[in-house]
Motif scaffolding. Structure first.
Motif, PDB file in Angstrom:
ATOM      1  N   GLY A  55       6.346  -2.695 -13.773  1.00  0.00           N
ATOM      2  CA  GLY A  55       5.097  -2.784 -13.023  1.00  0.00           C
ATOM      3  C   GLY A  55       5.205  -3.769 -11.880  1.00  0.00           C
ATOM      4  N   ALA A  56       5.874  -4.879 -12.105  1.00  0.00           N
ATOM      5  CA  ALA A  56       6.046  -5.879 -11.051  1.00  0.00           C
ATOM      6  C   ALA A  56       6.919  -5.335  -9.924  1.00  0.00           C
ATOM      7  N   VAL A  57       7.962  -4.593 -10.281  1.00  0.00           N
ATOM      8  CA  VAL A  57       8.849  -4.013  -9.264  1.00  0.00           C
ATOM      9  C   VAL A  57       8.088  -2.989  -8.424  1.00  0.00           C
ATOM     10  N   GLU A  58       7.283  -2.149  -9.050  1.00  0.00           N
ATOM     11  CA  GLU A  58       6.509  -1.140  -8.319  1.00  0.00           C
ATOM     12  C   GLU A  58       5.520  -1.806  -7.381  1.00  0.00           C
ATOM     13  N   SER A  59       4.868  -2.847  -7.837  1.00  0.00           N
ATOM     14  CA  SER A  59       3.922  -3.580  -7.002  1.00  0.00           C
ATOM     15  C   SER A  59       4.634  -4.209  -5.811  1.00  0.00           C
ATOM     16  N   GLN A  60       5.802  -4.777  -6.050  1.00  0.00           N
ATOM     17  CA  GLN A  60       6.579  -5.382  -4.975  1.00  0.00           C
ATOM     18  C   GLN A  60       7.024  -4.330  -3.970  1.00  0.00           C
ATOM     19  N   ARG A  61       7.391  -3.156  -4.446  1.00  0.00           N
ATOM     20  CA  ARG A  61       7.812  -2.074  -3.548  1.00  0.00           C
ATOM     21  C   ARG A  61       6.659  -1.629  -2.664  1.00  0.00           C
ATOM     22  N   GLU A  62       5.462  -1.502  -3.239  1.00  0.00           N
ATOM     23  CA  GLU A  62       4.295  -1.109  -2.443  1.00  0.00           C
ATOM     24  C   GLU A  62       3.971  -2.166  -1.394  1.00  0.00           C
ATOM     25  N   ASP A  63       4.058  -3.440  -1.764  1.00  0.00           N
ATOM     26  CA  ASP A  63       3.800  -4.513  -0.803  1.00  0.00           C
ATOM     27  C   ASP A  63       4.812  -4.484   0.335  1.00  0.00           C
ATOM     28  N   THR A  64       6.079  -4.294  -0.007  1.00  0.00           N
ATOM     29  CA  THR A  64       7.134  -4.230   1.009  1.00  0.00           C
ATOM     30  C   THR A  64       6.920  -3.036   1.930  1.00  0.00           C
ATOM     31  N   THR A  65       6.566  -1.889   1.369  1.00  0.00           N
ATOM     32  CA  THR A  65       6.305  -0.693   2.171  1.00  0.00           C
ATOM     33  C   THR A  65       5.135  -0.932   3.114  1.00  0.00           C
ATOM     34  N   ARG A  66       4.066  -1.523   2.608  1.00  0.00           N
ATOM     35  CA  ARG A  66       2.876  -1.799   3.424  1.00  0.00           C
ATOM     36  C   ARG A  66       3.221  -2.722   4.595  1.00  0.00           C
ATOM     37  N   GLU A  67       3.970  -3.781   4.315  1.00  0.00           N
ATOM     38  CA  GLU A  67       4.331  -4.730   5.374  1.00  0.00           C
ATOM     39  C   GLU A  67       5.241  -4.091   6.420  1.00  0.00           C
ATOM     40  N   ALA A  68       6.213  -3.314   5.979  1.00  0.00           N
ATOM     41  CA  ALA A  68       7.141  -2.665   6.915  1.00  0.00           C
ATOM     42  C   ALA A  68       6.415  -1.640   7.780  1.00  0.00           C
ATOM     43  N   MET A  69       5.498  -0.877   7.166  1.00  0.00           N
ATOM     44  CA  MET A  69       4.753   0.120   7.953  1.00  0.00           C
ATOM     45  C   MET A  69       3.795  -0.560   8.923  1.00  0.00           C
ATOM     46  N   ALA A  70       3.254  -1.717   8.567  1.00  0.00           N
ATOM     47  CA  ALA A  70       2.392  -2.457   9.491  1.00  0.00           C
ATOM     48  C   ALA A  70       3.189  -2.892  10.716  1.00  0.00           C
ATOM     49  N   VAL A  71       4.425  -3.321  10.509  1.00  0.00           N
ATOM     50  CA  VAL A  71       5.285  -3.718  11.628  1.00  0.00           C
ATOM     51  C   VAL A  71       5.560  -2.519  12.530  1.00  0.00           C
ATOM     52  N   VAL A  72       5.909  -1.375  11.932  1.00  0.00           N
ATOM     53  CA  VAL A  72       6.173  -0.160  12.720  1.00  0.00           C
ATOM     54  C   VAL A  72       4.911   0.236  13.488  1.00  0.00           C
ATOM     55  N   GLY A  73       3.765   0.188  12.828  1.00  0.00           N
ATOM     56  CA  GLY A  73       2.497   0.540  13.480  1.00  0.00           C
ATOM     57  C   GLY A  73       2.180  -0.376  14.640  1.00  0.00           C
ATOM     58  N   GLN A  74       2.413  -1.682  14.477  1.00  0.00           N
ATOM     59  CA  GLN A  74       2.156  -2.631  15.561  1.00  0.00           C
ATOM     60  C   GLN A  74       3.104  -2.386  16.741  1.00  0.00           C
ATOM     61  N   GLN A  75       4.365  -2.078  16.449  1.00  0.00           N
ATOM     62  CA  GLN A  75       5.319  -1.795  17.530  1.00  0.00           C
ATOM     63  C   GLN A  75       4.929  -0.527  18.294  1.00  0.00           C
ATOM     64  N   LEU A  76       4.546   0.512  17.557  1.00  0.00           N
ATOM     65  CA  LEU A  76       4.132   1.753  18.209  1.00  0.00           C
ATOM     66  C   LEU A  76       2.853   1.538  19.007  1.00  0.00           C
ATOM     67  N   SER A  77       1.930   0.769  18.473  1.00  0.00           N
ATOM     68  CA  SER A  77       0.693   0.450  19.182  1.00  0.00           C
ATOM     69  C   SER A  77       0.992  -0.302  20.477  1.00  0.00           C
ATOM     70  N   ALA A  78       1.889  -1.257  20.428  1.00  0.00           N
ATOM     71  CA  ALA A  78       2.262  -2.023  21.621  1.00  0.00           C
ATOM     72  C   ALA A  78       2.874  -1.118  22.684  1.00  0.00           C
ATOM     73  N   ARG A  79       3.706  -0.171  22.264  1.00  0.00           N
ATOM     74  CA  ARG A  79       4.314   0.755  23.233  1.00  0.00           C
ATOM     75  C   ARG A  79       3.281   1.716  23.809  1.00  0.00           C
ATOM     76  N   LEU A  80       2.343   2.151  22.991  1.00  0.00           N
ATOM     77  CA  LEU A  80       1.278   3.035  23.462  1.00  0.00           C
ATOM     78  C   LEU A  80       0.407   2.303  24.489  1.00  0.00           C
ATOM     79  N   MET A  81       0.080   1.049  24.206  1.00  0.00           N
ATOM     80  CA  MET A  81      -0.727   0.266  25.156  1.00  0.00           C
ATOM     81  C   MET A  81       0.069  -0.038  26.434  1.00  0.00           C
ATOM     82  N   ALA A  82       1.391  -0.220  26.328  1.00  0.00           N
ATOM     83  CA  ALA A  82       2.233  -0.441  27.512  1.00  0.00           C
ATOM     84  C   ALA A  82       2.236   0.803  28.389  1.00  0.00           C
ATOM     85  N   ALA A  83       2.337   1.982  27.774  1.00  0.00           N
ATOM     86  CA  ALA A  83       2.281   3.238  28.539  1.00  0.00           C
ATOM     87  C   ALA A  83       0.917   3.371  29.213  1.00  0.00           C
TER      88      ALA A  83
END
Length: 166
Positions: A55-83
């Motif tokens: 259960g702890a490993v699954e929770s950690q995996r979800e947290d890691t996925t959420r953080e990584a996707m937030a980074v990707v989303g912020q990068q894509l948002s920054a590029r969209l705003m730059a365009a």
């Protein structure tokens, strides 16, 4: 004449015949039973630890996925705003490219761009129940799009910004 001690079970024993002590069989049974109980308790404890750790490993995996996707989303948002800024500055042929991971924490993900005020970018992992939404305020209209991670480009075409696979 002295009375000899009587056995506890009420039987009479003759003093001339050798007898085996009554507790020897009980001791062998007690050792076996103790061993089986120890193995059973150990198995239960190990199972409990594995369930808790899983259960702890699954929770950690979800947290890691959420953080990584937030980074990707912020990068894509920054590029969209730059365009968007390039279009606002008078650019008629605008293309902004970006490379993003194809998987995040071991699972693929989709990117959904929703027009509106502000434009939203929703990233959803396919292997988990994790979803992240990032805002990208733009003045230029943005086309609705759904695509996977990887190489992406943002192109100004037909009066709107379009996010598509490169």
């Amino acid at each position: 004449m002295t009375d000899s001690p009587r056995p506890l079970d009420g039987s009479t024993a003759s003093s001339s015949s050798p007898t085996r002590p009554q507790g020897s069989r009980d001791r062998a049974t007690a050792t076996t039973l103790s061993y089986v109980l120890t193995l059973g308790i150990t198995a239960l404890l190990i199972s409990g630890l594995l369930v808790a750790a899983g259960g702890a490993v699954e929770s950690q995996r979800e947290d890691t996925t959420r953080e990584a996707m937030a980074v990707v989303g912020q990068q894509l948002s920054a590029r969209l705003m730059a365009a968007d800024r390039l279009v606002a500055a008078g650019g008629s042929e605008v293309t902004v490219r970006g490379t993003y991971p194809e998987t995040v924490a071991g699972s693929t993900y989709s990117i959904a761009v929703e027009p509106g005020s502000p434009t939203t970018i929703e990233l959803t992992a396919t292997g988990t129940r994790v979803s992240v939404t990032v805002a990208a305020p733009t003045r230029t209209p943005v086309a609705e799009t759904t695509l996977s991670g990887g190489d992406i480009e943002i192109v100004y075409a037909g009066g709107e910004l379009e996010v598509r696979a490169a």
